[in-house]
Design an enzyme around this catalytic site. Structure first.
Site, PDB file in Angstrom:
ATOM      1  N   LYS A 135      85.771  34.607  22.752  1.00 55.26           N
ATOM      2  CA  LYS A 135      84.666  34.470  23.820  1.00 55.26           C
ATOM      3  C   LYS A 135      85.277  34.931  25.008  1.00 55.26           C
ATOM      4  O   LYS A 135      84.380  35.587  25.788  1.00 55.26           O
ATOM      5  CB  LYS A 135      84.498  32.715  23.945  1.00 55.26           C
ATOM      6  CG  LYS A 135      83.971  32.262  25.021  1.00 55.26           C
ATOM      7  CD  LYS A 135      83.684  30.765  25.085  1.00 55.26           C
ATOM      8  CE  LYS A 135      84.816  29.904  25.504  1.00 55.26           C
ATOM      9  NZ  LYS A 135      84.774  29.889  27.024  1.00 55.26           N
ATOM     10  N   ASN A 136      86.578  34.405  25.500  1.00 56.61           N
ATOM     11  CA  ASN A 136      86.923  35.078  26.851  1.00 56.61           C
ATOM     12  C   ASN A 136      87.267  36.301  27.023  1.00 56.61           C
ATOM     13  O   ASN A 136      87.377  36.850  28.021  1.00 56.61           O
ATOM     14  CB  ASN A 136      88.200  34.034  27.179  1.00 56.61           C
ATOM     15  CG  ASN A 136      87.541  32.490  27.320  1.00 56.61           C
ATOM     16  OD1 ASN A 136      86.408  32.302  27.429  1.00 56.61           O
ATOM     17  ND2 ASN A 136      88.496  31.508  27.195  1.00 56.61           N
ATOM     18  N   CYS A 160      82.934  24.328  31.872  1.00 56.01           N
ATOM     19  CA  CYS A 160      83.417  22.882  31.230  1.00 56.01           C
ATOM     20  C   CYS A 160      83.859  22.007  32.337  1.00 56.01           C
ATOM     21  O   CYS A 160      84.498  22.546  33.130  1.00 56.01           O
ATOM     22  CB  CYS A 160      84.224  22.928  30.143  1.00 56.01           C
ATOM     23  SG  CYS A 160      83.623  23.445  28.414  1.00 56.01           S
ATOM     24  N   ARG A 189      87.605  23.493  39.135  1.00 64.25           N
ATOM     25  CA  ARG A 189      87.161  25.016  39.021  1.00 64.25           C
ATOM     26  C   ARG A 189      86.723  25.508  40.319  1.00 64.25           C
ATOM     27  O   ARG A 189      85.436  25.793  40.659  1.00 64.25           O
ATOM     28  CB  ARG A 189      85.839  25.003  38.043  1.00 64.25           C
ATOM     29  CG  ARG A 189      85.946  23.905  36.736  1.00 64.25           C
ATOM     30  CD  ARG A 189      86.602  24.472  35.613  1.00 64.25           C
ATOM     31  NE  ARG A 189      86.888  25.737  35.177  1.00 64.25           N
ATOM     32  CZ  ARG A 189      86.569  26.090  33.772  1.00 64.25           C
ATOM     33  NH1 ARG A 189      85.646  25.379  33.272  1.00 64.25           N
ATOM     34  NH2 ARG A 189      86.967  27.060  33.550  1.00 64.25           N
ATOM     35  N   ASP A 208      93.707  25.723  26.316  1.00 61.95           N
ATOM     36  CA  ASP A 208      92.549  25.926  25.666  1.00 61.95           C
ATOM     37  C   ASP A 208      92.832  25.054  23.998  1.00 61.95           C
ATOM     38  O   ASP A 208      92.043  24.748  23.300  1.00 61.95           O
ATOM     39  CB  ASP A 208      91.939  26.907  25.338  1.00 61.95           C
ATOM     40  CG  ASP A 208      91.459  27.511  26.748  1.00 61.95           C
ATOM     41  OD1 ASP A 208      91.102  26.547  27.686  1.00 61.95           O
ATOM     42  OD2 ASP A 208      90.917  28.538  26.863  1.00 61.95           O
ATOM     43  N   ARG A 268      79.311  26.600  22.233  1.00 59.86           N
ATOM     44  CA  ARG A 268      79.649  27.455  23.445  1.00 59.86           C
ATOM     45  C   ARG A 268      80.668  28.415  23.011  1.00 59.86           C
ATOM     46  O   ARG A 268      80.824  29.649  23.516  1.00 59.86           O
ATOM     47  CB  ARG A 268      80.041  26.846  24.851  1.00 59.86           C
ATOM     48  CG  ARG A 268      78.905  25.993  25.321  1.00 59.86           C
ATOM     49  CD  ARG A 268      79.235  25.558  26.573  1.00 59.86           C
ATOM     50  NE  ARG A 268      79.630  26.471  27.573  1.00 59.86           N
ATOM     51  CZ  ARG A 268      79.654  26.408  28.947  1.00 59.86           C
ATOM     52  NH1 ARG A 268      79.247  25.380  29.522  1.00 59.86           N
ATOM     53  NH2 ARG A 268      79.692  27.502  29.712  1.00 59.86           N
TER      54      ARG A 268
END
Ligand code: EPU
Length: 428
Positions: A28-29, A122, A127, A313, A406
């Protein structure tokens, strides 16, 4: 995003019964910045091994609205940015996705302005975007904020020396992508070292970008003053190390044998070392990890760290593992200030966890877990709840399952295939 579903899991009550193989999807990243980089290419950018994730669909939607043509066929995606680009990052989608800020540099380079919301993602901490605001200003960008919308505009980005006070994955990617179309030499000090970044930089270099220092904390980029890159070959998305690590924990707690295929164990060295230290038996191959039946796990302390350290993560899945390990473990979450809150729900399931501030938790194991109905607070904690549900006695329901989609492709299909009873149920 599809949040109105829940996952219903029949717990195994600590038994090691699952078995088989699970194949890891593209990262994903990595795929999100790779998609954003389409704005830097004069020709078609072809991506392979693209995962089917909600965040990928969201990024595709944003890019289409900007004017990028996107076609998808199975795991292959073709992106071609036209000449008439809109400078607006979709407000509703952008505010839910942190990675949307990666588009800022390429869009400023192509159109001279961008409007966007505060990029969300998230709820795992503040952030902030101070590193972006500060350094885009330094590169010659005017920034204003009105009605929650940022407006960035420039008469031409100028590369500068940028020093990040802390390592940031998204900021490193964003400034490399910004530097490529700008004027002059950019130096980035204290850049992030995650493999998703390193692999993208190698591809950009093969496509004509002048980037040196790849794989080190100091990057140097020579700007092309608006000249676009030319992709010579498809870019294969690397395997998702976080999905691989999450399945390793599933295997350690609930499988008699689980083979994790199509992964890159070398991107998970520290995590695998910690698994091994806690007593998980495994065989590590070149592109696969075989988890063998592992009982009698023991407590260990972990401390999350930027790559190559223990990935934040994977902190929540590993914490579930520690609830099943004998003794007292300390989990020190150093990256995000709100990434231990989910442990309160693990306590409701019977875990012995004491969070003594927002960054530290003590886990006393081993304790049996009882199935519960929980709401997924974020992607990784949601996955941790699935693992806790598998270990528990009785049934668990994990709401807000759309958040898990996601970042985890077809999660219930993969778990069903290795023998778990799990169903997705729509909530009216
Ligand atoms: N930070 C600042 N100022 C900024 C930007 C970041 O202070 O302007 C701080 C953050 O508050 C944090 C630290 O820097 O304390 C590191 O944050 P980073 O910017 O590296 O995180 P991110 O880029 O927002 C990415 C991943 C996350 C992953 C982190 C850390 C993407 C899209 N997201 O986030 O992935 O947890 O790096 O590895 O690449 C996930 O996949 O579940 C996820 C949240």
């Amino acid at each position: 995003m599809n949040k109105k579903t829940k996952l219903v899991i029949s717990g195994l009550d600590g038994k090691r019964e699952l078995s088989g193989e699970v194949s890891i999807a593209g990262s994903k990243n990595f795929v999100l910045p790779a998609m954003a980089s389409a704005l830097l290419f004069e020709n078609e950018l072809v991506l392979e091994n693209v995962p089917e994730l909600e965040d990928v669909s969201a990024m595709a939607e944003i890019l289409k609205k900007i004017g990028v043509k996107i076609e998808r066929q199975n795991d292959k995606m073709t992106l071609k940015s036209g000449n008439n680009l809109s400078s607006e990052i979709d407000f509703e989608i952008g505010k839910k996705m942190r990675a949307s800020i990666i588009l800022l540099g390429p869009l400023l380079g192509r159109t001279g302005k961008t409007t966007m919301p505060h990029p969300g993602g998230c709820a795992i901490g503040r952030r902030p975007i101070d590193l972006f605001v500060q350094n885009f200003s330094k590169m010659g960008t005017k920034i204003s904020l009105e009605n929650e919308k940022y407006e960035f505009s420039t008469s031409g980005l100028k590369n500068e020396k940028i020093i990040f006070k802390n390592q940031s994955v998204t900021a490193t990617t964003a400034f490399v992508l910004a530097g490529i179309l700008s004027k002059g030499k950019m130096i980035i000090e204290n850049s992030a070292l995650e493999p998703e970044i390193t692999e993208l930089l190698k591809f950009l270099t093969n496509s004509g970008a002048e980037i040196s220092g790849i794989g080190t904390a100091t990057l140097e980029i020579i700007g092309r003053e608006g000249k676009l890159l030319s992709a010579k070959s498809p870019l294969k998305i690397i395997p998702d190390r976080i999905e691989a690590g999450s399945f390793a924990v599933v295997g350690a707690l609930s499988a008699k044998e689980l083979t994790i295929k199509n992964c890159e164990p070398s991107h998970l060295s520290v995590f695998l070392e910690c698994l091994s230290e806690s007593g998980v038996k495994m065989e590590i191959g070149d592109k696969e990890i075989k988890i063998l039946k592992s009982e009698n796990l023991s407590a260990i302390n972990i401390r999350t760290h930027e790559y190559p350290g223990f990935p934040t993560d994977l902190q929540s899945p590993f914490t579930v593992l520690l609830t099943q390990a004998e003794g007292e473990s300390l989990v020190f979450e150093t990256i995000f200030e709100n990434r231990l809150k989910y442990t309160e729900d693990l306590v409701k399931m019977g875990a012995g966890i004491n969070m003594f501030d927002t960054h530290h938790a003590i886990i006393k194991g081993k304790t049996p877990l009882e199935g519960k109905n929980l709401e997924s607070p974020d992607l990784r904690a949601g996955l941790a709840f699935i693992i806790a549900g598998i270990v528990a006695n009785g049934q668990s329901e994990i709401g807000n399952a759309g958040l898990i989609d996601r970042g985890y492709e077809k999660i219930e299909e993969k778990l069903k295939k290795i023998g778990l009873k799990i169903e997705r149920v729509s909530i009216n």
